[in-house]
Design a protein around this motif. Sequence first.
Motif, PDB file in Angstrom:
ATOM      1  N   THR A   4     -10.907  -8.584  -3.987  1.00 58.49           N
ATOM      2  CA  THR A   4     -11.333  -7.721  -5.019  1.00 58.49           C
ATOM      3  C   THR A   4     -10.739  -6.508  -4.999  1.00 58.49           C
ATOM      4  OG1 THR A   4     -13.253  -6.947  -3.919  1.00 58.49           O
ATOM      5  CG2 THR A   4     -13.701  -8.831  -5.136  1.00 58.49           C
ATOM      6  N   THR A   5     -10.815  -5.790  -6.263  1.00 59.45           N
ATOM      7  CA  THR A   5     -10.416  -4.150  -5.936  1.00 59.45           C
ATOM      8  C   THR A   5     -11.176  -3.402  -4.937  1.00 59.45           C
ATOM      9  OG1 THR A   5     -10.507  -4.283  -8.407  1.00 59.45           O
ATOM     10  CG2 THR A   5     -10.092  -2.262  -7.273  1.00 59.45           C
ATOM     11  N   GLN A   6     -12.169  -3.582  -4.781  1.00 56.58           N
ATOM     12  CA  GLN A   6     -13.045  -2.860  -3.576  1.00 56.58           C
ATOM     13  C   GLN A   6     -12.370  -3.592  -2.326  1.00 56.58           C
ATOM     14  OE1 GLN A   6     -17.065  -2.644  -4.179  1.00 56.58           O
ATOM     15  NE2 GLN A   6     -17.650  -2.956  -1.951  1.00 56.58           N
ATOM     16  N   GLU A   7     -12.169  -4.682  -2.090  1.00 57.99           N
ATOM     17  CA  GLU A   7     -11.549  -5.286  -0.863  1.00 57.99           C
ATOM     18  C   GLU A   7     -10.063  -4.650  -0.759  1.00 57.99           C
ATOM     19  OE1 GLU A   7     -13.605  -9.580  -0.111  1.00 57.99           O
ATOM     20  OE2 GLU A   7     -11.866  -9.375  -1.636  1.00 57.99           O
ATOM     21  N   ILE A   8      -9.247  -4.303  -1.659  1.00 59.56           N
ATOM     22  CA  ILE A   8      -8.133  -4.149  -1.495  1.00 59.56           C
ATOM     23  C   ILE A   8      -8.111  -2.462  -1.128  1.00 59.56           C
ATOM     24  CG2 ILE A   8      -5.970  -3.192  -2.919  1.00 59.56           C
ATOM     25  CD1 ILE A   8      -6.521  -6.154  -4.308  1.00 59.56           C
ATOM     26  N   ALA A   9      -8.922  -1.512  -1.600  1.00 58.87           N
ATOM     27  CA  ALA A   9      -9.148  -0.222  -1.330  1.00 58.87           C
ATOM     28  C   ALA A   9      -9.448  -0.139   0.107  1.00 58.87           C
ATOM     29  CB  ALA A   9     -10.273   0.248  -2.357  1.00 58.87           C
ATOM     30  N   LEU A 139      -0.987  -3.804  -9.709  1.00 61.57           N
ATOM     31  CA  LEU A 139      -1.973  -2.578 -10.077  1.00 61.57           C
ATOM     32  C   LEU A 139      -2.539  -2.810 -11.323  1.00 61.57           C
ATOM     33  CD1 LEU A 139      -0.727   0.555  -8.260  1.00 61.57           C
ATOM     34  CD2 LEU A 139      -2.836  -0.853  -7.735  1.00 61.57           C
ATOM     35  N   ARG A 140      -1.694  -3.148 -12.217  1.00 62.13           N
ATOM     36  CA  ARG A 140      -2.196  -3.449 -13.685  1.00 62.13           C
ATOM     37  C   ARG A 140      -3.117  -4.423 -13.819  1.00 62.13           C
ATOM     38  NH1 ARG A 140       2.895  -0.670 -14.924  1.00 62.13           N
ATOM     39  NH2 ARG A 140       4.114  -2.662 -14.679  1.00 62.13           N
ATOM     40  N   ILE A 141      -2.676  -5.658 -13.277  1.00 64.30           N
ATOM     41  CA  ILE A 141      -3.445  -6.902 -13.063  1.00 64.30           C
ATOM     42  C   ILE A 141      -4.687  -6.570 -12.526  1.00 64.30           C
ATOM     43  CG2 ILE A 141      -3.542  -9.266 -12.217  1.00 64.30           C
ATOM     44  CD1 ILE A 141      -0.291  -9.386 -12.328  1.00 64.30           C
ATOM     45  N   PRO A 149      -4.740 -12.590  -6.069  1.00 58.52           N
ATOM     46  CA  PRO A 149      -4.770 -13.656  -4.882  1.00 58.52           C
ATOM     47  C   PRO A 149      -4.256 -12.903  -3.452  1.00 58.52           C
ATOM     48  CG  PRO A 149      -3.290 -14.378  -6.922  1.00 58.52           C
ATOM     49  CD  PRO A 149      -3.832 -12.842  -7.251  1.00 58.52           C
ATOM     50  N   SER A 150      -4.697 -13.499  -2.457  1.00 56.80           N
ATOM     51  CA  SER A 150      -4.696 -12.846  -1.293  1.00 56.80           C
ATOM     52  C   SER A 150      -3.225 -12.568  -0.951  1.00 56.80           C
ATOM     53  CB  SER A 150      -5.309 -13.620  -0.139  1.00 56.80           C
ATOM     54  OG  SER A 150      -6.580 -13.899  -0.200  1.00 56.80           O
ATOM     55  N   ALA A 153      -2.370  -9.437  -2.742  1.00 60.13           N
ATOM     56  CA  ALA A 153      -3.023  -8.461  -2.504  1.00 60.13           C
ATOM     57  C   ALA A 153      -2.680  -7.665  -1.150  1.00 60.13           C
ATOM     58  CB  ALA A 153      -4.595  -8.634  -2.026  1.00 60.13           C
ATOM     59  N   GLU A 154      -2.045  -8.618   0.041  1.00 59.12           N
ATOM     60  CA  GLU A 154      -1.438  -8.308   1.088  1.00 59.12           C
ATOM     61  C   GLU A 154      -0.053  -7.321   0.929  1.00 59.12           C
ATOM     62  OE1 GLU A 154      -0.683  -7.755   5.326  1.00 59.12           O
ATOM     63  OE2 GLU A 154      -2.599  -8.147   4.076  1.00 59.12           O
ATOM     64  N   TYR A 155       0.699  -7.994  -0.148  1.00 58.26           N
ATOM     65  CA  TYR A 155       1.969  -7.432  -0.752  1.00 58.26           C
ATOM     66  C   TYR A 155       1.699  -6.115  -1.151  1.00 58.26           C
ATOM     67  CZ  TYR A 155       6.187  -6.116  -3.129  1.00 58.26           C
ATOM     68  OH  TYR A 155       7.326  -5.464  -3.776  1.00 58.26           O
ATOM     69  N   LEU A 156       0.875  -5.847  -1.637  1.00 56.24           N
ATOM     70  CA  LEU A 156       0.296  -4.468  -2.714  1.00 56.24           C
ATOM     71  C   LEU A 156      -0.246  -3.547  -1.405  1.00 56.24           C
ATOM     72  CD1 LEU A 156      -0.180  -2.762  -5.095  1.00 56.24           C
ATOM     73  CD2 LEU A 156      -2.595  -4.015  -5.282  1.00 56.24           C
TER      74      LEU A 156
END
Length: 307
Positions: A4-9, A139-141, A149-150, A153-156
Motif C-alpha cells: 500500500t501507499t502507507q507501506e511504501i512510505a 507513483l501515478r499508479i 505489486p511488491s 514497490a521495491e523498485y520505486l
Amino acid sequence: MKRTTQEIAGLLIDRLWNQYIERVPYAKQYVDLVTQKGGKVVIDHIAFRTFNAHTGEQPEGIRAIRHILNFLEYKPVAKYSFQKKKLKATHFEHPDESFPKIFVSQLEVSELPEWTQKMINAAVNSTLYLLSDKSLELLRILEESGVLPSEAAEYLVNDLVHYFRRPWNIPLKDDVLKINDVSQYGAWVLLHGNSVNHFAVLINNQDVKEWPDLETTSKALAASSVPMNEKIEGESGGKLQQTDTYAVKEEVKVKGETGIEKMVWTYAYFELAQRNFIEENGSRKLFGGFLGEQANHLFDMTQTHDN
C-alpha cells in the motif's frame, strides 16, 4: 503480494533512517543505548533543505521534496518564515500520526547578493531529474490505486532513496567557501543537495525509566561520549523542547584549481525533541508544530568554522 501507499512510505523512511545512522554515528549510539534499556526509538521528524532557484529538471525549492510527499499521502500543515536567514519552510504530516513529520526549508536565492545568486544558479541550473520515468509512472499508479505489486514497490523505493542525495554536479571549492561566508545553509545545500539534513527522535515515547525527559536523556548521551549541545531550546513545560548533537563532518568532493579534491565539511546532526500538551478546540493534545525561534538555532548547527 501488494504494497500500500502507507507501506511504501514506511519503507522509504526506514531506508533513509538506515542510511542516516550509518553516516551519523551519534544517532546509532542513541539507538543502541535506548535498545539496551528496553526502550523505543520513535522518530519525530525528518528535515530537508533546498534552494528556491531554477534547478534544471528538478522542481525548485520545497517542491523538490513536496512533489514526492504528495504521492505518499503527506500534506502541508504549516508554513514558517526566517527572514534574517532568508529561509522559508513548510512542515508536512501523514494521516497516520505514527509517521514522522517532515520539515522542508528553502533558501530564497533571489534575496542573496547578486554574485552569490550567480554562483548558485550556475551550479544548479542544469540539474538532471533523479527519478526515472518508470518511477514517475509507478507513483501515478500508486496515487490512483493505492497499491503496487511488491516488486514494483521495491523498485520505486530504491529509486526514491536514490533521489535523496546531491542532484547537481560536484561544486567548485571556491564557490562553496565564498557562499559559506554569506549563508552556511547555502554552502551545505550546494554540497549535500536533497540529502537528509537531520532526523529527530521523540523523547515522549522513548519508555526508558531512567531517562523520563529531554534533560536526563541528553545527560545520559553526553556521559556516553556523544557530543551534545549543552543548551536545551525551549522552556521546561513549554510546547516544544529540543536539543541536538554536534554535526558530524565528512570528506566531500569539490572541484579545485587542479581537479577534483576533498575537503572536510559538516553533514548532519541528531536531534532530540520533547513535546508537551496544549489545549486545542476543547481537547488536550500534544503540540505538533515547530517554533521559529528554536528552529533558527537548529539551522546554525551545520556551521563549518575550520575549513
